[in-house]
Design an enzyme around this catalytic site. Structure first.
Site, short mmCIF file in Angstrom:
data_model
loop_
_atom_site.label_atom_id
_atom_site.label_comp_id
_atom_site.label_asym_id
_atom_site.label_seq_id
_atom_site.Cartn_x
_atom_site.Cartn_y
_atom_site.Cartn_z
N GLU A 35 3.60 -8.37 -0.16
CA GLU A 35 3.06 -7.48 -1.35
C GLU A 35 2.64 -6.18 -0.89
O GLU A 35 3.13 -5.15 -1.55
CB GLU A 35 2.21 -8.11 -2.41
CG GLU A 35 2.69 -9.18 -3.22
CD GLU A 35 2.24 -10.51 -2.52
OE1 GLU A 35 1.91 -10.72 -1.24
OE2 GLU A 35 2.57 -11.64 -3.21
N SER A 57 -8.31 -6.03 -2.43
CA SER A 57 -8.35 -5.61 -1.26
C SER A 57 -8.39 -4.06 -1.10
O SER A 57 -8.33 -3.38 -2.11
CB SER A 57 -7.31 -6.02 -0.50
OG SER A 57 -6.06 -5.44 -0.91
N ASP A 87 10.57 -25.33 -7.31
CA ASP A 87 9.40 -24.32 -7.42
C ASP A 87 9.93 -23.18 -7.29
O ASP A 87 10.92 -22.64 -6.82
CB ASP A 87 8.89 -24.48 -5.75
CG ASP A 87 7.80 -25.74 -5.80
OD1 ASP A 87 7.06 -25.92 -6.90
OD2 ASP A 87 7.61 -26.29 -4.72
N ASP A 122 1.40 -32.63 -3.35
CA ASP A 122 2.62 -33.08 -3.87
C ASP A 122 3.35 -34.47 -3.80
O ASP A 122 4.32 -34.88 -4.53
CB ASP A 122 3.91 -32.11 -3.34
CG ASP A 122 3.93 -30.46 -3.73
OD1 ASP A 122 3.28 -30.49 -4.90
OD2 ASP A 122 4.29 -29.82 -3.21
N ARG A 148 -10.54 -11.10 -5.13
CA ARG A 148 -9.21 -10.98 -5.53
C ARG A 148 -8.99 -9.48 -5.64
O ARG A 148 -8.58 -9.03 -6.34
CB ARG A 148 -9.22 -11.58 -6.99
CG ARG A 148 -9.35 -13.16 -7.03
CD ARG A 148 -9.55 -13.67 -8.16
NE ARG A 148 -8.58 -13.56 -9.02
CZ ARG A 148 -8.53 -13.28 -10.59
NH1 ARG A 148 -9.89 -13.19 -11.05
NH2 ARG A 148 -7.48 -13.32 -11.02
N THR A 174 -9.77 -11.55 -0.50
CA THR A 174 -10.43 -12.73 -0.38
C THR A 174 -10.03 -13.55 -1.65
O THR A 174 -9.96 -12.83 -2.92
CB THR A 174 -11.86 -13.02 -0.12
OG1 THR A 174 -12.51 -12.35 -1.15
CG2 THR A 174 -12.18 -12.18 1.10
N GLN A 203 -12.36 -14.93 -3.29
CA GLN A 203 -13.31 -15.00 -4.44
C GLN A 203 -13.27 -13.36 -4.99
O GLN A 203 -13.34 -13.18 -6.34
CB GLN A 203 -14.74 -14.84 -3.59
CG GLN A 203 -15.13 -16.21 -3.51
CD GLN A 203 -14.24 -16.88 -2.15
OE1 GLN A 203 -13.99 -16.32 -1.26
NE2 GLN A 203 -14.03 -18.17 -2.58
#
Lengths: 684, 563
Positions: free
Chosen positions: A340, A376, A299, A518, A374, A370, A372
């Site tokens: 971030e 902030s 990953d 997974d 995307r 959120t 939806q």
């Protein structure tokens, strides 16, 4: 996990191992190992011959003693390997002490029952300070849990219902809050039980490679038995007769006792080395498979890159000052507790000395991220101005600006595009209808990972990076990290398909995973390492569990697997190479009198290239060497041979030199030295 | 005089070995084309269609290892039965110009087993006991089909390792006989006739010598017999003294031709193997490893034979011409050790000198050759014997590189290891068990001409030769007795078919396995390091088993003489 003694020969391990070494002389136990069983028969025959040995009494008695020592040393090696596991098992067992559980029986009613009475499917309530009675999934609530009994890690972990962090293990303790847990395993099959069985080696079965090696060693024993048995009639032809103890001595020296004695210790210690690194394998077979793996599916996040993206640059729109962009971005990120967000605050401070301001609630409304929207941001309503600042995905912010009647400058879009092409993520920052610019978020590749991948490539292992990123971003990070291939926009289905595809091409695949989705891929992979923080489903599907939940450990797991098989091969080579010197010690001693024309030794005494003192000292020295070499090699068997990142050709060359050529030469030196010592001590 | 000959010592060896190595490459190509045809048209495909038609149902289809082995064994049982019947009925059969009589039953069994198994251990003298009919139908025919059996088995083994069905034995044996052995034999036989070897169906000649004595000079279809004797690693002579007889090896030239014929097909078999499994570099490494063993044995033999026989010690005899006892001087001094080494490296067993008269340590070299039995080895079977060592070498080396061992991309696991060590054990059991039995009982005691170490060597050599399907004799052994005939007959049969069936079973098992991809981490079988590993495996697993026996035989004898 309660840390067991780390020194190889801690007194706490040696004492019980000595007792075990004697107990393991039980023929029923030794019968599992043909080489050692034949050695035992030889020891018995020699011991029986002591009373009738006459003049040779001292010699035969010493021979018998050393043959028993050979067996004891072999048993000691195995007991030492098991002992480390036992110490860990005892620590784990303490955590399993029977607790009481609060079983939910509908309508919120609770009845107290013994943990041992719980069945699969029951739900229990666990409150602060209580021990979770059995393995299960959290179905309600969130709690911090102390898993140190299993992982040895004292920092508590968060377990919550839903998602990929819902699995809890029996024996761990709830530190805060209250959770409802649905029990997912029957008593005795829990994670802790499996761990105990595993580290104790109670259910240890021989792995395929170990079985094959045992067959080879048994067959070689049979061949050397043939050699020794036929020697008596050969001797008769030449007018000589060999005593049984001498033939037994030759036999025990020729059969591969070194590897025969250590084979089981090598297998156990391989699993043990994994446990030392907090990885639990469900079987020895899985450890062996790890050595064969030649494709690693890793990953991206957490393994190849640091878990989070970091802001690395502010790229303002035309006509906007970089400082203004930084200021707006920082404001929008103040309440953003994601890594971030924090990295944006830090970057603004570093580049423009903008301090993180306390923005009080009456003036500011924070708009959280959120899935939806995307985006902030923050709405500042204090004073005359009304500022609406947003940061987020390019498309989302574009729509936001458009809704305010603004337009996005194509130059900004071009900047965002080039950021994406370089493997970064572009966050658009807007204030009202005006786009201020782009924040460049970048994955930070872990230090040293590139070198690690280069090492893996040298030993023939390819790395495949799995990421949800788009192909463009993925390619850039793949190039920076030095992986061989990548799987972009990965879904559980594409992961599974990729594993199958690699396997169809003849590759063996290892992967790590944590989520329930997974599980199919973990089950399909040849080595599936589930993270301990993962779900119960993932932990069941994989054949290893990493208690530290550190995906980078896959690399170490592969190394341990290789080292395990390599140790077997090296010691087999060493054992067989030893035979040459032993022949040259024992054969001249046995044949010295043959075809003698005078009172002196016969012609075959010339084969005594080591110039040993006497036939008795020569035979005894060979047998003593044969026994002591087992003892000397126990640390090597427990630690494994040195592993280096090199191709198969180089590894073979090195091991052939060290264990092959070394195995030919070492006994010449050792037997000569022991011969001198035996004479100096007047033992012969 | 001899020391000054242009072909003194090693020059002949260089000529023969380099020549054969060069010839073996195109021959290997031909072997592949003939044994495992890949084209659907052309003359070879037409031949193949013929072979398929000849056997009807039996030649249809490709089979797995079980069916292939059954076909092979059925064919060999028939071959053995027919051979035994022809020998038993010899007096009543045609082509018996000299009226040769009946053979003793155990000798019939022994000879039948000996020629079926490609061993050609002879407890009789051909010119005394055998009619032309027996030589041609019972013996020479078997020399063709037994060699063809070996070639077919190797082809099947290689196919299995390439992941294919093993094939159809009845087709393979025809390909080997008609496309490989017959044309080659015809060529070699013509060369031998040119070199002065007799080729006639007439009986013996009565000659009156200068002193007036009447002498019977045996002759027969010698050239045809010798060609396949050498090419098929058979080794059974037309005459009792084998290739030391002036009619069986008249000159220096025929000696060179027959020496080359002895080794060239076994060499080409390595290339056949490499081509079918699809890894020619692997074949190069195996060829090199075998060559190292060959040169080591040759070096020892030549060095040891350069000393005069120990019996001459202290006598006023020239000491600089080497050991001339039992040698044919017309071949030159280097010819004997070269032949002795080649004939025992391969499972040929023909001789051009008396091995009994070799210096003691030189005598050890042929024994080592047969103990290992895979330095090029018999046609087809030599490479199969090496394969057994390869399995074990790959197993140990594979572990040393830290992976589950694999050979040619297929995993070597418990089943394969079990079969491989069983084959090794069978070889050791035949030699050591047989020698122990005869050294300790009246069956063997008294049969050697010599007491002590040399007598022991004679018994050891006989069982070694039978177990290696070699057929050379140390001589000096009274071996035409019922116990010797029965025991070595049984050993030959066991030592022929066990080491063919077990490796085919391994190949069958490997063929069914999933292949693993090669990477820098997989054991490469085409590197010099792997060659060293193979040599080490052969020496430590193969040769060490026989060290005690060697010490009591040739080594003891040598040490006795140096004192």
């Amino acid at each position: 996990m309660a840390k067991p003694p780390t020194s190889l020969f801690a007194a706490a391990l040696v004492r019980p191992a000595l007792v075990q070494a004697v107990r393991k002389l039980d023929p029923r136990v030794l019968a599992r190992n043909p080489v050692m069983f034949v050695t035992m028969l030889g020891a018995v025959v020699t011991t029986v011959a002591i009373p009738t040995a006459g003049e040779e009494l001292g010699f035969v008695a010493q021979l018998a003693a050393w043959l028993w020592f050979t067996l004891l040393f072999a048993n000691f090696a195995e007991a030492m390997a098991e002992g480390r596991g036992k110490a860990q098992a005892d620590a784990l067992r303490a955590a399993r002490s029977d607790t009481m559980a609060n079983r939910l029986i509908g309508q919120g009613r609770i009845e107290p029952v013994a943990a041992s009475a719980l069945r699969k499917g029951d739900t229990v309530v666990v409150a602060v300070g209580e021990t979770i009675p059995a393995d299960g999934d959290v179905v309600d609530g969130i709690a911090s849990v102390d898993e140190s009994a299993i992982t040895g890690e004292s920092a508590p972990v968060i377990r919550e219902s839903g998602g990929d962090r819902c699995a809890v293990s029996g024996g761990t303790r709830v530190l805060s809050d209250r959770i409802v847990v649905r029990i997912t395993v029957e008593r005795g099959h829990g994670f802790l039980d499996r761990m105990i069985a595993m580290v104790e080696g109670a259910r240890r079965q021989k792995t395929p490679n170990e079985v094959a090696l045992t067959v080879l060693l048994a067959a070689l024993t049979l061949i050397f038995l043939l050699v020794c048995v036929t020697l008596q009639p050969f001797g008769q032809w030449a007018g000589a007769s060999f005593s049984t103890p001498v033939l037994v001595a030759l036999l025990v020296c020729l059969i591969p006792t070194t590897i025969g004695a250590l084979i089981s210790a090598i297998g156990i210690s391989g699993i043990d080395r994994l446990i030392q690194r907090n990885v639990l394998a469900t079987s020895g077979r899985a450890v062996e498979a790890a050595g064969d793996v030649d494709v690693l599916m890793l990953d991206k996040t957490g393994t190849i890159t640091l878990g989070n993206r970091m802001a690395t640059a502010f790229l303002p729109a035309p006509g906007i000052a970089a400082e203004r962009l930084a200021d707006a971005a920082q404001l929008a990120s103040l309440a953003d507790e994601t890594p971030e967000g924090r990295s944006i605050v830090v970057l603004a401070k570093q580049q423009f000395q903008l301090r993180g301001r306390e923005v009080q609630a009456p003036h500011a409304t924070f708009v959280p991220f959120t899935a939806q929207t995307r985006m902030s941001g923050v709405d500042l309503l204090g004073g005359a101005s009304k500022r609406r600042i947003r940061k987020g995905a390019v498309e989302a912010v574009r729509e936001f600006v458009a809704a305010q009647g603004g337009a996005t400058d194509p130059a900004v879009l071009a900047t965002a595009e080039s950021v994406a092409r370089g493997g970064g993520t572009a966050l658009l920052v807007a204030e009202g209808s005006q786009v201020l610019g782009v924040v460049h978020l970048k994955d930070v590749v872990k230090g040293g990972i590139k070198q690690r991948f280069a090492q893996l490539r040298a030993v023939g292992i390819r790395t495949v990076m799995i990421t949800g990123d788009n192909p463009l971003t993925a390619a850039a990070i793949a190039a920076e990290a030095g992986v061989d291939a990548f799987l972009a926009q990965a879904t559980p289905e594409t992961k599974l398909a990729r594993i199958r595809e690699e396997q169809a091409k003849g590759h063996l695949v290892a992967m790590t995973g944590d989520g329930t989705n997974d599980a199919p891929a973990l089950a399909q992979a040849d080595v599936g390492v589930a993270m301990n923080t993962g779900t119960q489903a993932a932990r069941e599907a994989g054949n290893m569990v990493d208690l530290d939940s550190n995906p980078t450990k896959l690399l170490e797991i592969v190394e341990i697997g290789k080292q395990l098989i390599m140790t077997r091969g090296a010691l087999t080579t060493f054992s067989l190479a030893n035979d040459l010197a032993k022949y040259f010690a024992i054969l001249p001693a046995m044949f010295a009198g043959i075809y003698a024309t005078g009172p002196g030794p016969g012609p075959l005494a010339a084969l005594d290239v080591m110039h040993l003192h006497s036939p008795h000292s020569a035979i005894l020295a060979a047998v003593v060497f044969n026994a002591l070499v087992i003892l000397l090699l126990i640390p090597l068997a427990l630690r494994g041979v040195a592993w280096r990142a090199a191709g198969a050709a180089a590894v073979l060359r090195r091991n052939l030199l060290v264990y092959g050529l070394g195995g030919v030469l070492a006994p010449f030196v050792g037997i000569k030295a022991l011969d001198l010592l035996l004479v100096a001590l007047h033992l012969v | 005089m001899l020391a000054n000959s242009p072909f003194a010592g090693s020059s002949l060896a260089v000529l023969v070995l380099v020549g054969c190595a060069l010839l073996s490459w195109p021959l290997g190509r031909w072997l592949r084309a003939a044994m495992d045809p890949q084209t659907a048209s052309g003359p070879l495909a037409r031949c193949d269609a013929w072979f398929r038609r000849l056997g009807g149902g039996a030649t249809a289809g490709e089979h797995g290892w079980r069916r292939y082995c059954v076909q092979l064994l059925v064919f060999n049982v028939v071959m053995f039965t027919v051979g035994v019947l022809l020998l038993a009925l010899q007096p009543g059969l045609p082509l018996n110009p000299d009226g040769k009589g009946a053979l003793e039953w155990s000798l019939v069994f022994h000879t039948g087993a000996s020629f079926t198994t490609n061993t050609n251990l002879q407890h009789y003298s051909g010119e005394v006991a055998m009619s032309h009919g027996s030589q041609l139908w019972a013996l020479m025919w078997q020399q063709f089909v037994s060699a063809a059996t070996g070639l077919a088995a190797l082809t099947a083994l290689a196919r299995g390792l390439a992941g294919r069905p093993l094939g159809n034995f009845f087709v393979d044996v025809q390909r080997a006989t008609f496309l490989v052995l017959l044309p080659l034999s015809l060529l070699v036989a013509c060369l031998l006739v040119l070199g002065g070897m007799p080729m006639t169906l007439d009986g013996a000649v009565q000659a009156t010598t200068l002193e007036g004595a009447v002498q019977t000079i045996a002759r027969g279809p010698v050239a045809a017999f010798v060609a396949i004797k050498q090419l098929g690693t058979n080794g059974g002579g037309f005459f009792g003294p084998n290739s030391t007889h002036p009619f069986e090896n008249p000159s220096f030239a025929t000696n060179v031709v027959t020496t080359m014929a002895l080794i060239v097909l076994p060499m080409a078999c390595v290339w056949l193997f490499g081509r079918i499994v699809g890894n020619r570099r692997h074949a190069v490494v195996l060829f090199a490893a075998m060559s190292v063993l060959l040169l080591a044995k040759l070096g020892v033999a030549m060095a040891c034979e350069s000393a005069p026989t120990p019996a001459f010690a202290g006598l006023p005899v020239a000491g600089d011409v080497g050991n001339l006892e039992g040698k044919e001087l017309r071949f030159g001094p280097g010819a004997a050790p070269l032949w002795a080494v080649l004939t025992t490296c391969t499972s040929n067993g023909s001789v051009n000198c008396m091995h009994d008269s070799l210096n003691p340590l030189t005598g050890l070299v042929p024994m080592v050759g047969m103990w290992l039995n895979e330095t090029f080895g018999g046609v087809g079977v030599g490479m199969i014997n090496l394969f057994v060592y390869l399995v074990l070498a790959v197993f140990v080396a594979g572990m040393m590189v830290g992976r589950t061992p694999e050979y040619l991309s297929r995993r070597v696991e418990v089943h394969e290891v079990k079969l491989a060590v069983l084959a090794m054990f069978a070889h050791a059991l035949c030699i050591l068990g047989g020698t122990a039995l005869f050294a300790a009982t009246s069956w063997g005691i008294g049969t050697p001409n010599d007491p002590g170490a040399h007598g022991f060597s004679e018994i050891l050599y006989e069982f070694t030769s039978a177990a290696a399907n070699n057929g050379s004799g140390f001589e000096g052994l009274g071996d035409n007795t019922v116990p010797w005939n029965v025991a070595t007959g049984l050993v030959m049969l066991l030592a022929r078919f066990v080491p063919i069936v077990l490796p085919l079973a391994i190949a069958g098992a490997l063929a069914g396995k999933r292949t693993t991809a090669a990477s820098a981490g997989t054991l490469a079988v085409d590197t010099p390091t792997f060659g060293v590993m193979v040599l080490a495996t052969i020496v430590f697993l193969g040769a060490l088993t026989f060290l005690p026996a060697a010490a009591l035989g040739p080594i003891a004898e040598h040490l006795q003489t140096v004192r």
